[in-house]
Design a protein around this motif. Structure first.
Motif, mmCIF file in Angstrom:
data_model
loop_
_atom_site.group_PDB
_atom_site.id
_atom_site.type_symbol
_atom_site.label_atom_id
_atom_site.label_comp_id
_atom_site.label_asym_id
_atom_site.label_seq_id
_atom_site.Cartn_x
_atom_site.Cartn_y
_atom_site.Cartn_z
ATOM 1 N N GLN B 28 0.888 -1.090 -0.078
ATOM 2 C CA GLN B 28 0.009 0.033 -0.028
ATOM 3 C C GLN B 28 0.873 1.343 -0.034
ATOM 4 O O GLN B 28 0.144 2.353 -0.029
ATOM 5 C CB GLN B 28 -0.884 -0.136 1.195
ATOM 6 C CG GLN B 28 -1.773 -1.122 1.463
ATOM 7 C CD GLN B 28 -2.781 -1.239 -0.037
ATOM 8 O OE1 GLN B 28 -2.755 -2.353 -0.828
ATOM 9 N NE2 GLN B 28 -3.500 -0.198 -0.170
ATOM 10 N N ALA B 47 -9.447 9.458 -3.272
ATOM 11 C CA ALA B 47 -9.111 9.519 -4.551
ATOM 12 C C ALA B 47 -9.966 9.451 -5.879
ATOM 13 O O ALA B 47 -11.014 9.127 -5.597
ATOM 14 C CB ALA B 47 -8.205 8.032 -4.800
ATOM 15 N N THR B 49 -9.455 9.380 -9.879
ATOM 16 C CA THR B 49 -8.244 8.700 -10.629
ATOM 17 C C THR B 49 -8.549 9.136 -12.162
ATOM 18 O O THR B 49 -9.680 9.249 -12.699
ATOM 19 C CB THR B 49 -8.320 7.104 -10.534
ATOM 20 O OG1 THR B 49 -9.664 6.764 -11.248
ATOM 21 C CG2 THR B 49 -8.202 6.685 -9.174
ATOM 22 N N VAL B 83 -5.570 11.606 -8.440
ATOM 23 C CA VAL B 83 -4.486 10.631 -8.624
ATOM 24 C C VAL B 83 -4.145 10.096 -9.949
ATOM 25 O O VAL B 83 -5.157 9.652 -10.855
ATOM 26 C CB VAL B 83 -4.804 9.183 -7.878
ATOM 27 C CG1 VAL B 83 -3.928 8.045 -8.121
ATOM 28 C CG2 VAL B 83 -5.046 9.426 -6.500
ATOM 29 N N SER B 160 -2.478 -0.268 -6.297
ATOM 30 C CA SER B 160 -3.744 -0.062 -6.957
ATOM 31 C C SER B 160 -4.634 0.979 -5.977
ATOM 32 O O SER B 160 -4.447 1.315 -4.792
ATOM 33 C CB SER B 160 -4.412 -1.462 -6.668
ATOM 34 O OG SER B 160 -3.769 -2.273 -7.388
ATOM 35 N N VAL B 161 -5.255 1.925 -6.729
ATOM 36 C CA VAL B 161 -6.035 2.805 -6.392
ATOM 37 C C VAL B 161 -7.400 2.858 -6.942
ATOM 38 O O VAL B 161 -7.568 2.871 -8.326
ATOM 39 C CB VAL B 161 -5.307 4.316 -6.435
ATOM 40 C CG1 VAL B 161 -6.208 5.458 -5.742
ATOM 41 C CG2 VAL B 161 -4.047 4.296 -6.150
ATOM 42 N N ASP B 165 -10.801 5.698 -2.334
ATOM 43 C CA ASP B 165 -9.755 5.174 -1.513
ATOM 44 C C ASP B 165 -9.269 6.402 -0.599
ATOM 45 O O ASP B 165 -9.010 7.615 -1.293
ATOM 46 C CB ASP B 165 -8.624 4.294 -2.320
ATOM 47 C CG ASP B 165 -9.055 2.920 -2.445
ATOM 48 O OD1 ASP B 165 -10.182 2.609 -2.052
ATOM 49 O OD2 ASP B 165 -8.430 2.227 -3.384
ATOM 50 N N VAL B 167 -6.300 8.485 0.632
ATOM 51 C CA VAL B 167 -4.826 8.624 0.243
ATOM 52 C C VAL B 167 -4.220 9.593 1.304
ATOM 53 O O VAL B 167 -4.746 10.773 1.567
ATOM 54 C CB VAL B 167 -4.862 9.365 -1.146
ATOM 55 C CG1 VAL B 167 -3.249 9.664 -1.626
ATOM 56 C CG2 VAL B 167 -5.621 8.575 -2.090
ATOM 57 N N VAL B 176 -1.851 4.113 0.534
ATOM 58 C CA VAL B 176 -3.289 4.482 0.075
ATOM 59 C C VAL B 176 -4.045 3.247 0.911
ATOM 60 O O VAL B 176 -3.504 2.059 1.228
ATOM 61 C CB VAL B 176 -3.459 3.800 -1.344
ATOM 62 C CG1 VAL B 176 -4.667 3.416 -1.790
ATOM 63 C CG2 VAL B 176 -2.701 4.660 -2.407
#
Lengths: 219, 219, 219, 219, 219, 219
Positions: B28, B47, B49, B83, B160-161, B165, B167, B176
């Motif tokens: 993470q 997040a 993305t 992100v 992985s995001v 999530d 941050v 994360v």
């Protein structure tokens, strides 16, 4: 800084990179491993190049391994930027340091760009001499490398540089403006800077980015 | 920062990483090439993305290469963290800069994390807007890359995001926290912080590390 | 710092590297990925080494994965420098942090050098404890690596280090002076520092580099 | 090869990788720096792991640096595959060679997988013993590395491997099938192989790929 | 191979590279990580490009992740070479394999060049279908990458490639001849081949290299 | 091969590396990116070195960029091995090819070792001329690099090489035996080869490795 170059002080590396992109010149920004020793300094000047080769043995007795290097430094003129090409990034050599900075500044040179390492960082920072480099390390070139040619075309940190090319550096990186597009780039870049100011103000007021981009065409 | 997140301000990236490790989540922490533009800023948010692809030609006439990017920014809500996944580290593109920081801050977003480069570093630092990035460079994405999807699962700097999530970033790096373990992680991490304070005090008094570790179980 | 070492405070990593070069010892500077957490701190001390191995599973129940590490710290003496060899640069582990810094400082140790990562950077900087490292990251060693031997010969960032070797670090990097040449290196380096002062002054007066180098033989 | 494993001979690394993907296990293929010494050999067996650490000094007098390694080899059973984790790719050590191949084959072991280097390549090829490795080089481990644990969980070339996991290698690479999904993977993979045969025949007849994919769902 | 291209069979990658150099086109050879699956095969054809982006999640239900890829293959014509740009070298994806080779050969395509990985190597070699790639591995693109555009300008292994450019590959590597210099390059390269034959014969007779080079100007 | 060297034919790179290790010379094996063009050929000869520097512009009119290179080749004597140091691994230059192989073989030279690339691989393989290189590629040195010195000390693929050093290469890699330990190394290595034969036979008979190692001390 010579008179002609002071007009470029309102510019920055990002707007110059965009302007060169607009002319189809997309390989003019040095790679991001190149960092300034001092984030607050701006570098604007004309390239004087030095080209290094690796060596793996001590210089012969009586041989001066710094001969070409010394000749380059002693020949510097006001507004020059020393550009040292070491096929970097490298772990092996620091071709630049305090004494060369001192000697260069005494001739009116305005900075150094090298894809090799740099040493004597504390003293260079105290001098306020702009240096952009591929890293920091204490290793002298003697017995490790030698400048074999000067004022020849080189590639430094991925960008072709010729004597006299305009070199611009700030915290965002180093950009090289080839001599023959210099006027055109400067004119366009100064225009773009003013457009960015309008864009920033509109965004600060809370305007949608889509609307601002539609109106001003700048991101 | 939205109300729920302010409770996390006493935490730091190291204690969060240890807590996630304790739950068996050992992937993470973003890779160490990710660094903050400003070492003193803490980043806490959720997040949003964006996923980039490389391109090798100028956009077609009339095409807006920033379309998805602009839509993402204009859709940001308070507490969001942008992100941007660029398959970094990269030398090729700087998808983030001052104008996007300004537009995001105007929507209440609290920071940006990208494994690409960032530009306009001076202005972003002056804004106090937290940005964690894979490097610094002046290169615009136009003609080099394009955001093609947003709010999809990505991998950024090895982690992985997913949208939403948590941050967390500080000088030690970016961590994360997946949405479904968020409550558990926060609770355990806040406990651990207090244990570390006891450990520090004992060590400062000169107690042996072996004794302190035996008593408190914290290193 | 123990009495004998304070005489070395006028030195710097560059002049020590040159002096070692002059004795034919050209592999004594750690690679440039090694950087200080605080550019203003000088590190002078004697090496106490720790050697890590990668592991890929949690410690067995009842096993203390920090056992050798704790023993090393609790055995430190004034003037010691902890040297942690992680086969770096690494993205996987941060074997050093605030609590180990606190425990080491309480025993009189003067710094840490590791080709692994470091965490708790904010607190270590506040302590003023000199740390030179291969990067920054939050990842604990538990379940990722383990110190298996201490006070054995190691290679850290490309340099061989034995217990008791003199370790010198400043903003230009880390240099290791093997025990048996320590006196000779210190004597020569202190002489060279005074020569550099003369060279600097001559260059500041505008003397040609060629003339200064011919006269003083220093660059 | 033990009876149970011979049923897997019609399989290949690509179809096994696809099958594991279909179960959401997308990290089971070793990185592509891993190559077979002999492109024509297929490897099918169960993992017996060894974990190496770097060392930087000769073994002490009377110490046997190969102790754990020898114990692992002498304990091999028919169908075993030796899996040596060296934190590769590495330039430093070749933990496998002809004599270990000979000793392993004599116990019925069916191959070796290591992310370190291999030596005695000519003789290993002549033996027809399947070896997949991170490179070729002559460097013995003595004074450079040491196997410190065996039959523990390791990561080899990016993939987690536990004792008893099924290891499959061919010219396309090495795939690790965790023990608990072995039956399911084998069943699905054998089905997929027959689908691919139909697809190939249709394409050879000149059918459009779009049509074949629509009908068979295999690419 | 279409009629026009068969005249190029006497050429090789080295002489083509030299000829392009002579025209100032020094960036036309793909990087040396690109290797043929079969050292004995020559590839001559016209580029049909595909551009991949990384993805980090499974395709949505009902979505065909191979859609653009399939369209490219089904549109191939005799003499075409598939050029797949994956921002390689990569460890993550193998966009090419046996079934695509079979489908392409059925349309008259003459080879594939990709800076990604390739799988089904055994079958592709048996087909005699020329493939030059950035490595070998079993990993399907599904859930890892997706072709998003075709017949657009790409960069593959460091070289710009446009639809219709001439692609030449042999054991020495892959060279791309831009469409507009194709005639000139072919003419000059065929001449140079005959000069090299004279040079070889003179050297085999034991003539000094200095004399041969002075007379023929070829090295 | 000159008379003295033929006695070394029973040796191999692995046993030579072990023997050098036994004398404390642990840096004599070139890095594993160095591979033979033909796995079946053995190389034994004495080093003749060439040192390259990068250049970034075409040679001046009338300048012969191959001057030092040609002088080296024309000066070769029977049993010589050309060792070309390019600071490899490199993607930029192929300093060796068919014509140089032909000219060298005509003087009695027995092979070439370079950490640069090699071209004309098909013809060199047909000649049976042993070449060990850092990769394969078509790029001529003209305008990219230049040999500037010959018969000087170099570092090639990580190993120091001086004129006259013994160079040994086979499928396991390239080992350099410094001139002054040549006799000692040869004597010890020939002894070790016979010990390995005994070990192999015992292992083939099924003897435990622990027992064989205890008796013969060879692994």
């Amino acid at each position: 800084m010579p008179a002609g170059l002071s007009a470029l002080q309102p510019l920055n590396a990002a707007v110059l990179s965009d302007t060169l992109d607009g002319l189809g010149l997309m390989q003019q920004a040095m790679k991001p491993f190149m960092r300034p020793l001092d984030d607050t300094l701006q570098l604007i000047g004309r390239a004087r190049t030095g080209l290094y080769m690796p060596v793996y043995s001590a210089p012969a007795a009586g041989e001066n391994p710094y001969e070409v290097e010394i000749a380059l430094i002693d020949d510097l003129a006001p507004g020059d930027v020393v550009v040292l090409a070491c096929d970097g990034p490298t772990e092996r050599i620091a071709p630049w340091g305090e004494l060369l900075s001192t000697a260069s500044a005494a001739r009116g040179a305005v900075g150094c760009v090298t894809d090799g390492l740099v040493r004597d960082v504390k003293q260079i920072r105290e001098m306020g001499f702009p240096v952009f480099c591929g890293g920091i390390g204490p290793l002298d070139t003697k017995g490790r490398a030698r400048m074999v040619e000067r004022d020849v075309p080189v590639v430094c940190a991925g960008v072709s540089v010729r004597r006299g090319d305009l070199v611009f550096g700030d915290v965002d990186g180093v950009v090289v403006i080839p001599h023959d597009v210099e006027q055109e780039v400067a004119r366009r870049a100064l225009e773009k800077v003013s457009g960015e100011n309008q864009s920033r103000e509109a965004l600060q007021r809370g305007e949608k980015l889509a609307d601002v981009f539609r109106r001003l065409g700048i991101l």
